[in-house]
Structures are given as C-alpha cells and as structure tokens.
Design a protein around this motif. Structure first.
Motif, short mmCIF file in Angstrom:
data_model
loop_
_atom_site.label_atom_id
_atom_site.label_comp_id
_atom_site.label_asym_id
_atom_site.label_seq_id
_atom_site.Cartn_x
_atom_site.Cartn_y
_atom_site.Cartn_z
N ASN A 169 -7.89 8.64 4.24
CA ASN A 169 -6.66 8.33 3.52
C ASN A 169 -6.98 7.66 2.20
N VAL A 170 -6.28 8.09 1.17
CA VAL A 170 -6.39 7.46 -0.14
C VAL A 170 -5.20 6.53 -0.31
N LEU A 171 -5.48 5.26 -0.55
CA LEU A 171 -4.42 4.26 -0.72
C LEU A 171 -4.47 3.66 -2.11
N ALA A 172 -3.29 3.35 -2.63
CA ALA A 172 -3.20 2.64 -3.91
C ALA A 172 -2.58 1.27 -3.63
N VAL A 173 -3.30 0.23 -4.01
CA VAL A 173 -2.84 -1.14 -3.75
C VAL A 173 -2.51 -1.79 -5.08
N GLN A 174 -1.28 -2.26 -5.22
CA GLN A 174 -0.89 -2.95 -6.44
C GLN A 174 -1.08 -4.45 -6.26
N GLN A 175 -1.82 -5.05 -7.18
CA GLN A 175 -2.11 -6.47 -7.11
C GLN A 175 -1.87 -7.13 -8.45
N ALA A 176 -1.60 -8.43 -8.40
CA ALA A 176 -1.37 -9.19 -9.63
C ALA A 176 -2.60 -9.14 -10.53
N VAL A 177 -2.38 -9.03 -11.82
CA VAL A 177 -3.47 -8.99 -12.80
C VAL A 177 -4.30 -10.26 -12.72
N GLY A 178 -3.63 -11.42 -12.64
CA GLY A 178 -4.35 -12.70 -12.60
C GLY A 178 -3.66 -13.74 -13.44
N VAL A 179 -4.45 -14.57 -14.08
CA VAL A 179 -3.91 -15.60 -14.96
C VAL A 179 -3.44 -14.95 -16.26
N CYS A 180 -2.21 -15.29 -16.68
CA CYS A 180 -1.63 -14.68 -17.88
C CYS A 180 -1.29 -15.74 -18.92
N ALA A 181 -1.57 -15.42 -20.16
CA ALA A 181 -1.16 -16.26 -21.29
C ALA A 181 0.02 -15.59 -21.97
N LEU A 182 1.10 -16.33 -22.13
CA LEU A 182 2.34 -15.78 -22.68
C LEU A 182 2.70 -16.57 -23.94
N ILE A 183 2.59 -15.93 -25.09
CA ILE A 183 2.84 -16.60 -26.36
C ILE A 183 4.20 -16.15 -26.89
N ALA A 184 5.14 -17.10 -26.97
CA ALA A 184 6.54 -16.79 -27.29
C ALA A 184 6.88 -17.23 -28.71
N PRO A 185 7.86 -16.56 -29.34
CA PRO A 185 8.26 -16.88 -30.72
C PRO A 185 9.38 -17.89 -30.79
N TRP A 186 9.68 -18.32 -32.00
CA TRP A 186 10.73 -19.32 -32.22
C TRP A 186 12.12 -18.71 -32.30
N ASN A 187 12.22 -17.41 -32.63
CA ASN A 187 13.55 -16.85 -32.89
C ASN A 187 14.34 -16.55 -31.61
N MET A 230 0.83 -1.20 0.00
CA MET A 230 0.00 0.00 0.00
C MET A 230 0.87 1.25 0.00
N VAL A 231 0.57 2.16 -0.89
CA VAL A 231 1.29 3.42 -0.99
C VAL A 231 0.33 4.54 -0.60
N PRO A 232 0.43 5.10 0.63
CA PRO A 232 -0.53 6.13 1.04
C PRO A 232 -0.21 7.47 0.41
N SER A 233 -1.27 8.19 0.09
CA SER A 233 -1.11 9.58 -0.33
C SER A 233 -1.06 10.45 0.92
N PRO A 234 -0.76 11.74 0.79
CA PRO A 234 -0.91 12.63 1.95
C PRO A 234 -2.36 12.60 2.44
N PHE A 235 -2.55 12.93 3.75
CA PHE A 235 -3.90 12.94 4.32
C PHE A 235 -4.85 13.73 3.41
N ALA A 236 -5.88 13.05 2.96
CA ALA A 236 -6.73 13.64 1.91
C ALA A 236 -8.02 14.20 2.48
N THR A 237 -8.45 15.33 1.98
CA THR A 237 -9.75 15.90 2.30
C THR A 237 -10.46 16.23 0.98
N PRO A 238 -11.06 15.21 0.35
CA PRO A 238 -11.71 15.46 -0.94
C PRO A 238 -12.80 16.52 -0.79
N SER A 239 -12.88 17.37 -1.76
CA SER A 239 -13.88 18.42 -1.75
C SER A 239 -15.28 17.82 -1.69
N GLY A 240 -16.04 18.20 -0.66
CA GLY A 240 -17.40 17.70 -0.54
C GLY A 240 -17.50 16.28 -0.04
#
Length: 516
Positions: free
Chosen positions: A172-190, A157-167
């Motif tokens: 506190n506003v937090l940004a949480v980074q999470q894994a996207v999920g299941v991934c398909a990875l298609i690779a080439p021959w070269n 969690m990366v906190p922003s400064p103490f927030a007071t949104p207008s109205g």
C-alpha cells in the motif's frame, strides 16, 4: 472635504524588573477600552533589551506606547521545544477548538480591538471594525479545515488503491500530511490583525508552532491578539509575538530567514524586502509564502455601468488612504466614457472626510508616516510637471494627511504610474481598444490584484483570463475573502493564503510504503 485633528491617547509601558515586562495604560486609554488587559504585555527574557516608541499617525510626534523588544533567538528556541507537543500530542479537534475560541474572543472584544488598531495604524474606526471581523473569519475557517480529512488531521493517512509497482513489492502507498514545523510569520502594518490570523490560523491548525513578527509601527494589535490567543488556550510557546524596533527589524528578519530551526517563512510586505528574505532563506531551503507589492490596474470599458464602476473604484482606491497592496493604482478608462467617469469620481471623492480615524465620521485617515506623505507628494508633483492635469486635490495637508487626488492625462512612463503609490491618488489614462488596455495593464513587473468593469460576459472571461495577476475583481473593488486563494504572480510573490490552499502551505506530504 474636512480635516479633523487627533484626540490625544497615551499608552505607556513600564519595565517592572530586569527580566519582566508589563504594560500600564494611561487614564485616557482606560476610559476608551472596555478591557485594558488586552494590552498587558508580560514576558520573560534572559536579557534586558531595548524599547521603541509607537507613534500616532494622526498626530506626528505623539507617542502612543513604548514597547519592549523581544529576543527573537529565545523565541525560536521556545517554539522549537514546543513543536512536538503541539504537533504530535494534540488532536486536530483540540486545535480546532482553540482557534474557534480565539475567534469568539476576537469578536467579543471587537470594539476594543478596533480602537487599538485605529490608534496605531490611522485607519478609520469603521475600517478597523471591518478588519477585526475579517481577522476572525480566518480563525473560523481554519478551525473548520483542521478537522477535515483533507486538512491537517494530525497526520491523516490517505491510502491509494492497492499498489503493485512495476518490478517492486506488493503493498500500500500512503500519503501522510504533517505539519511543516516552526514557522516565522512576518506581518505588515496596513492590516495589523487580519494578516496575522490569515497566517497563524492555518499554521496552528496544521500543528505548526508560530512566531509572529508584527510591524514595529503597529505592534499593539499583535499584543492584543496574543493575549486573546492565550485566553483561548493556545500555549504561550506555541504562538509567540516578537516585537522589535525599526533598527532591529533587518537583523531579526535575517535571523528568522536563516535559522535552521524555522522550516517555513511567511511574509507580507514590499517586493524589495521579499526578495531579500527569499535570498536569505535559500541557505536553509525554507518553504516560503510571499505576498509582495502590487500596482493594480483598474479598467473601465465602454459598456460598463459607470455608477457601479465609480463605487468599485472608490472602495478599491481610498480604503486605508490607498495604503493596501491590492489598491487600484492605475486607472484605464475607455475614451468614450472617460469624462463622465472622471466627473462622477470627482464628485464622490469630494465627500471623503479626512481626519483622525478615531473620529466617528472620518472616512479617510492619515498616511502611516511622514516619509510616506512626502513620497506621495513628490510623485504627484512630478506627474503634474510631466503634463498631468490635477482634477482634484494634489496637496499635502497637516502632518501625515493627504488630500484625495485625481489626475488625468497621466504619462504611462511617470513614476506615479509605474510604481505602487501607496497613497490616495487616482492616476487616469485613456484607452481605445481592449487589446490596448490589456497591454498597458500587463506592463508591470508585479501582478497581485487587478480590476475591470464591463457588462459583456464574454469579455469577463476573456479579459480575466489574459490579465497577469493573481486576483481579479470584476465590477467590484473589494474582493478578499477567507475562502478565496490570495496571492500574486510575477514579482508579487509566491504561494497562496486563505482557502484550503492556505492550509496546504503549512503541511508536508510524507510517502509511506507498507509491504503487504
């Protein structure tokens, strides 16, 4: 130049039961590999599927292996079921340790991995060794990135400064980074190993589960990487390899693109296929990373160090017989240095030794298929018929081998100029002014790599800023690095691989508001 024929190496897969598959190696392969268990292929399947051959590009018709297809639908289910435990129940530190151990195993088995890669891709052994080391750098890099506060961090969690949104309420506003999920990875021959680790490294570091679909032309490299991943402690359902035949590939690609259980798809390959996968993925609004085709310009200005420019041109053009998306394809040379550049390039090119990649002194191997060799020959002949001068080469050799070729007085409307050649051909055009060179260089629907040579520092910044390409090499022909963001503009794709930006492609940002 010298043409050397291939040594015969045979690998065979034996089906030991209806639901299990394993690989047994012939005596010739056992004698070449220090550890033949790298090609063990034990998989469980609820259905009996087809198998497909893997051919030796240096010896057309010689089968290296019969590989059993894997059920992609089953792989998706396993990956989906394994996601929560890998994403939520492991720490970033644990995932980092697994990636580091995987890298260590890749390095310690580098000789065997290079032999496997050379046999199925055709590239010279020295190039394969270089790629194995390059593949390991992505595992090392993303092992380090996984534990940074700006990396995966298991939901840091990366906190922003103490927030007071207008109205709104105080909090506190937090940004949480999470894994996207299941991934398909298609690779080439070269690049059958480096393109897997460049995708799987950040995916696993982020907490995603990954399904790798290698090229049907080079599945053995992926199988070897899979075995080492398991030894490194990465669970079998977290990292899976799905091998399928050429005939099955379109349907499997569509399944990966349309499955609602797959949240991200990463593809390296042709622009045509990339556009199709993009269209198919739109139904489920997947996140996409697409590294597609190129047609890289290589510009030599009048003030360039010609010897340095020739060295850079050789490295960029003839690596893997010209079969890379970032190979220089269109050479623009200032008229005042055109003749000396071509003369020096011809002399350097004459020293190339064409032959089977497994031979120690080979410096350029075969093209990947007979069709690829046919395509290059057709383009060269058409260019000559349209007025080009063949300064060197121009001929197809035995099987899938092709002479290193240099053409001058090439028409900018010719097929070999306007389309990606994927072969060892240098088409050269003269130019007079920087503005003219820029116009010709940017006259393409794709924009992956570009190169230019100059001693003028002002031009370095001016010209690189104006080039419509995702990658720019100045006075250098090989510029890829795990720490650099790799990707194109225009029809060369979306997103970036490598660097911390490559990890961001596998993370979603969730906003959390906490009322104070």
């Amino acid at each position: 130049m010298v043409l050397r024929t291939a040594s015969r190496l045979v690998v065979s897969f034996a089906i030991t039961s209806r639901n299990a598959r394993s690989l047994t190696t012939g005596s010739t392969v056992v004698s070449r590999l220090n550890d033949s268990s790298l090609l063990d292929w034990n998989k469980e399947s609820s259905s009996s599927l087809t198998s497909f051959p893997v051919f030796d590009p240096a010896s057309p018709g010689t089968v290296l292996a019969e590989v059993q297809s894997v059920d992609a639908a089953e792989a998706i289910e396993k990956s989906k079921d394994a996601l929560a435990s890998w994403r939520d129940d492991t720490t970033a530190s644990f995932r980092s340790t697994c990636l580091s151990e995987w890298s260590r195993l890749v390095k310690s088995n580098s000789e065997d991995l290079a032999i496997i890669m050379t046999l199925e891709s055709g590239k010279p052994l020295a190039e394969s060794k270089g790629e194995v080391n390059y593949a390991a750098t992505f595992l090392d890099y993303y092992a380090a990135e996984a534990i940074r506060p700006t990396g995966a961090g298991g939901g840091f969690m990366v906190p922003s400064p103490f927030a007071t949104p207008s109205g709104g309420p105080k909090g506190n506003v937090l940004a949480v980074q999470q894994a996207v999920g299941v991934c398909a990875l298609i690779a080439p021959w070269n690049f059958p190993m480096a393109m897997i680790t460049r995708k799987a490294g950040p995916a696993l570091a982020a907490g995603c589960t990954a399904i790798v679909k290698p090229s049907e032309l080079t599945p053995l490299s992926a199988i070897a990487l899979d075995n080492l991943a398991k030894q490194a402690g990465i669970p079998s359902d977290v990292f899976q390899v799905v091998t399928v035949s050429t005939e099955e590939t379109p349907s499997v690609g569509e399944l990966l693109a349309t499955s609602p259980h797959i949240q991200k798809l990463s593809f390296t390959g042709s622009t045509r296929v990339g556009k199709l996968l993009m269209k198919q993925s739109s139904e489920t609004v997947k996140r996409l990373s697409l590294e597609l085709g190129g047609n890289a310009p290589f510009v030599v200005f009048e003030d360039a160090d010609i010897d340095q420019a020739v060295t850079a041109a050789m490295a960029s053009k003839f690596r893997n017989a010209g079969q890379t998306c970032v190979c220089a394809d269109r050479f623009l040379v200032h008229s005042s240095v055109h003749d000396i550049f071509v003369e020096k390039l011809v002399e350097k090119t004459k020293a190339i030794k064409v032959g089977a990649g497994i031979e120690a002194d080979t410096t350029m191997g075969p093209l990947i298929t007979l069709q690829a060799a046919d395509s290059v020959l057709e383009k060269v002949r058409a260019a000559i018929e349209e007025g080009a001068t063949c300064e060197l080469g121009g001929n197809r050799l035995d099987g899938q081998f092709f002479e290193p070729t240099i053409l001058t007085h090439v028409s900018t409307e010719s097929d070999i100029w306007k389309t990606e050649s994927f072969g060892p051909v240098v088409p050269v055009v003269k130019f007079e002014t920087e503005e003219e060179a820029l116009t010709i260089a940017n006259d393409s629907s794709v924009g992956l790599a570009s190169y230019f040579c100059t001693e003028n520092l002002s031009r370095v910044f001016r010209f690189s800023n104006s080039l419509e390409a995702g990658l720019v090499g100045v006075n250098e022909g090989i510029i890829s690095s795990c720490v650099a963001p790799f990707g194109g503009v225009k029809e060369s794709g979306l997103g970036r691989e490598g660097s911390h930006l490559g990890l961001a492609e596998y993370l979603e940002t969730k906003y959390v508001f906490i009322n104070s």
